[in-house]
Write a protein that holds these residues in place. Structure first.
Motif, short mmCIF file in Angstrom:
data_model
loop_
_atom_site.label_atom_id
_atom_site.label_comp_id
_atom_site.label_asym_id
_atom_site.label_seq_id
_atom_site.Cartn_x
_atom_site.Cartn_y
_atom_site.Cartn_z
N VAL A 176 3.33 -2.16 -0.84
CA VAL A 176 2.84 -1.57 0.01
C VAL A 176 3.74 -1.29 1.21
O VAL A 176 3.44 -0.23 2.08
N GLY A 177 4.25 -2.22 2.21
CA GLY A 177 4.65 -2.80 3.38
C GLY A 177 5.96 -2.19 3.21
O GLY A 177 7.32 -1.72 3.13
N ARG A 207 8.06 -0.44 0.96
CA ARG A 207 8.35 1.15 0.81
C ARG A 207 9.56 1.53 1.62
O ARG A 207 10.05 2.40 2.11
N PHE A 208 9.39 0.33 2.67
CA PHE A 208 10.11 0.78 4.67
C PHE A 208 11.62 0.29 3.65
O PHE A 208 12.83 1.65 4.59
N TYR A 217 -6.06 -3.17 -0.66
CA TYR A 217 -5.43 -1.94 -0.91
C TYR A 217 -5.20 -1.05 -1.20
O TYR A 217 -4.23 -0.64 -1.10
N ALA A 218 -6.27 -0.70 -2.91
CA ALA A 218 -6.28 -0.08 -3.16
C ALA A 218 -6.09 2.06 -2.59
O ALA A 218 -5.60 2.88 -2.55
N ALA A 219 -7.00 2.03 -1.50
CA ALA A 219 -7.01 2.61 -0.48
C ALA A 219 -6.32 2.99 0.52
O ALA A 219 -5.82 4.36 1.72
N LYS A 220 -5.33 1.69 0.33
CA LYS A 220 -3.62 2.43 1.06
C LYS A 220 -3.03 3.79 1.39
O LYS A 220 -3.03 4.03 -0.12
N GLU A 221 -2.30 3.86 1.83
CA GLU A 221 -1.71 5.44 2.32
C GLU A 221 -0.44 4.66 1.18
O GLU A 221 -0.35 4.39 0.87
N VAL A 238 -0.89 4.62 -2.12
CA VAL A 238 -1.18 3.76 -3.59
C VAL A 238 -1.92 5.11 -4.33
O VAL A 238 -2.77 5.77 -4.24
N LEU A 257 -13.28 4.32 -6.39
CA LEU A 257 -12.76 4.79 -5.47
C LEU A 257 -11.92 6.60 -5.71
O LEU A 257 -11.76 7.08 -4.69
N MET A 269 -10.16 7.31 -8.02
CA MET A 269 -8.23 7.26 -8.39
C MET A 269 -8.09 7.08 -9.59
O MET A 269 -8.67 7.48 -10.31
N GLN A 286 -2.14 11.77 -2.71
CA GLN A 286 -1.26 10.69 -1.10
C GLN A 286 0.69 11.04 -2.36
O GLN A 286 1.24 9.81 -1.85
N ASP A 328 6.63 10.43 10.72
CA ASP A 328 7.26 9.65 9.89
C ASP A 328 9.02 9.03 9.93
O ASP A 328 8.81 8.50 9.64
#
Ligand code: ZN
Lengths: 302, 292
Positions: free
Chosen positions: B45-46, B49-50, B86-90, B92, B121, B123, B252, B265
């Protein structure tokens, strides 16, 4: 000099955040946020806080918070040095959620914050670091803030370094100097660092001049902002470096070197400065200052 | 994508890949502590992605406990506690990849627990179908979703082949095909599947992991389909539109993310200074002999 950490009016901050978010979020989103905050304030399981924190941008816009001078003055009154000028609306919402957690049990509060930091994605990290000055137990976040300075992501590094009073209040000299050097090394501007002049020190000046020499040896340029923290501590042995910048640098570099010399205590500095009367005159007339330099030479170029 | 190099990202971008979805999966050897999962989820997630963004590729992911590692039950319990973080992070887009490997009772238990989490959730779900005993495993995977009352159009069934596709489509699920060189699904077979079943609710993806795999599998298959007479709109559907429609249901994942990135962004992702490694320009450049 390290300034004393300043007290935070937390209820005031929360109220202010709600008012700002309300201007830019939909009514539904605001209601959702306030419901979550009420749950968290009422002692809901910490998992609720994590889900709301992660999920905030699914409802709250990511636009920049629209703040005017009055808003910024209010921020500063609630927490001296707090400058949310570059916060986004969802960051404000995330701050509100975190700061809604009751702070009656210090260790539980720190555990929650650590869990958030250690599982954060890039935007969450930036939000968490930006709210450092608002945390109820600020002295417990020194190691974490230093960790943010080690990040290789510009947005995360700048969340700690820029417009954030936390580093100048809490970093020891070593951590402070690393932050300044890393900013230069990675192309982040210096003038947005709060306490830049007040926390300068002789060790930093030496590190910066060494860094400039290293870059020159590799045939590379350095940001002219480098000379700002050097200025007041420029020693006799640094004058040849400044002379080099004055002779060979571009206009921005010459201005920076002159500004540095004008602050230097080394006796020969005045002599060197005298050899560049046109620039010296602009300083004496108050036309050329570090503030005008940042505005015209650094921001103007960005 | 965590096992790919920056060269892969460069050729992907040049090959027309605008976005990737990286499903959480098995790393080739089992993790032994929950911290390893935590760091892995944080990475996708971090940092990953970057990293992708430096090459103009938007990165999304699915978060879940894969089937193989569900067999370590004490660890699986700890991972289940981690998932809501983690599931609700941007970015995902689904709970995944989850499903069966050997179809053990433990796999079944954690698969169903994760279907429950997805439901709670609201999802999407991305299912990994087993490589052995695939046909039965695929049916059972969908049975479990039906049992839980998940809507088939909110579930993507991956790693299909000629033997499974009919049932998946008939039951209303999305049928994804993972192109692997040599073994499980080659792209010539894929062309024939699209010819036979048409483009509706079918899309293809690339294996791009630590094994022999080709991150250009999607653009290459698109070209092969064009050479072999598949109509252009069908090619677009199975390589772009359908994936967008399926994962777009998460809220998302939107074309706008790469066609009209928000300025905020862009500042984070494409800014000239966004990778902090000392004056290195993060743009795709012609590679010369000189290393500066
Ligand atoms: Zn799989």
């Amino acid at each position: 000099m390290r300034p004393r950490p300043r007290p935070v009016d937390l209820p005031g901050v929360r109220k202010q955040l709600v008012a700002w978010i309300a201007r830019q979020a939909s009514e539904d989103a605001l209601r959702w946020l306030q419901d979550r905050c009420a749950e968290i304030a009422g002692g809901a399981p910490v998992a609720k806080c994590f889900l709301a924190f992660s999920g905030a941008p699914r409802r709250i816009p990511k636009d920049t918070l629209a703040l005017d001078e009055t808003d910024l003055a209010r921020a500063s009154a609630l927490r001296p040095g707090w400058n949310p000028a570059n916060w986004s609306v969802d960051e404000a919402a995330r701050a509100l959620l975190v700061l809604s957690r009751p702070a009656d049990d210090e260790n539980a509060w720190i555990r929650m914050a650590e869990q958030l930091f250690s599982t954060a994605d890039a935007r969450e990290s930036a939000a968490l670091y930006r709210m450092l000055p608002l945390y109820p137990f600020p002295e417990r976040f020194r190691a974490r803030a230093a960790e943010g300075i080690r990040s290789n992501m510009a947005s995360v590094f700048q969340a700690v370094a820029h417009r954030n009073p936390y580093p100048s209040e809490h970093f020891d000299e070593g951590a402070w100097n690393q932050m300044i050097l890393k900013a230069l090394f990675t192309g982040s501007v210096l003038h947005k660092i709060i306490g830049l002049d007040a926390r300068s020190n002789p060790t930093l000046a030496r590190m910066l001049v060494d860094y400039a020499r290293e870059r020159w040896a590799a045939g590379r340029a350095v940001s002219p902002e480098l000379w700002r923290p050097v200025g007041p501590f420029a020693a006799e042995r640094h004058l040849p470096d400044l002379r080099r910048v004055l002779r060979a640098g571009d206009e921005a570099e010459q201005e920076a070197a002159t500004l540095a010399l004008a602050q230097a205590n080394a006796p020969a500095a005045g002599e060197l400065l005298g050899a560049f009367p046109r620039l010296k005159q602009r300083i004496d007339a108050g036309e050329l200052t570090w503030e005008s330099f940042s505005r015209n030479r650094i921001e103007g170029m960005a | 994508m965590i096992s790919r190099t920056t060269d892969d990202y460069e050729v992907m971008r040049a090959g027309g890949v605008a976005a990737v979805i990286e499903p959480a999966f098995w790393l080739g050897q089992p993790r032994t502590t929950v911290g390893a999962f935590k760091d892995y989820f944080s990475m996708i997630v971090g940092w990953e992605r970057f990293r992708a963004a430096q090459f103009g590729v938007r990165h999304y992911c699915a978060i879940g406990l894969n089937a193989k590692e569900a067999n370590n039950e004490p660890l699986a319990d700890e991972v289940m506690e981690l998932l809501p973080l983690y599931a609700a992070k941007e970015g995902v887009v689904a709970i995944g990849e989850i499903g069966y490997d050997d179809m053990t009772p433990a796999e079944d238990k954690y698969y169903r627990l994760q279907l429950e989490l997805a439901k709670e959730l609201d999802m999407l779900v991305l299912i990994h179908t087993p490589h052995r005993n695939k046909k039965e495993g695929t049916s059972r995977s969908m049975d479990a979703c039906d049992d839980m009352g998940l809507a088939p159009d909110r579930v993507i069934v991956d790693h299909n082949n000629e033997e499974t596709v009919r049932e998946v489509l008939d039951r209303g699920y999305w049928a994804a095909f993972t192109i692997y060189p040599f073994t499980k699904m080659g792209n010539e077979r894929m062309v024939e599947i699209v010819r036979e079943y048409g483009p509706e609710r079918i899309f293809i993806d690339s294996a791009a992991d630590w094994g022999v795999s080709d991150p250009l599998a999607v653009p290459k298959t698109a070209r092969l389909m064009a050479e072999r007479g598949i109509p252009e709109d069908a090619i677009r559907a199975v390589t772009y539109d359908n994936a967008l429609a399926a994962y777009g249901q998460s809220g998302q994942f939107s074309e706008k993310d790469w066609l009209e990135p928000a300025p905020i962004d862009q500042r984070d992702l494409y800014g000239g200074n966004s990778v902090l490694r000392g004056g290195q320009a993060p743009v795709v450049q012609e590679k010369g002999l000189i290393i500066e």
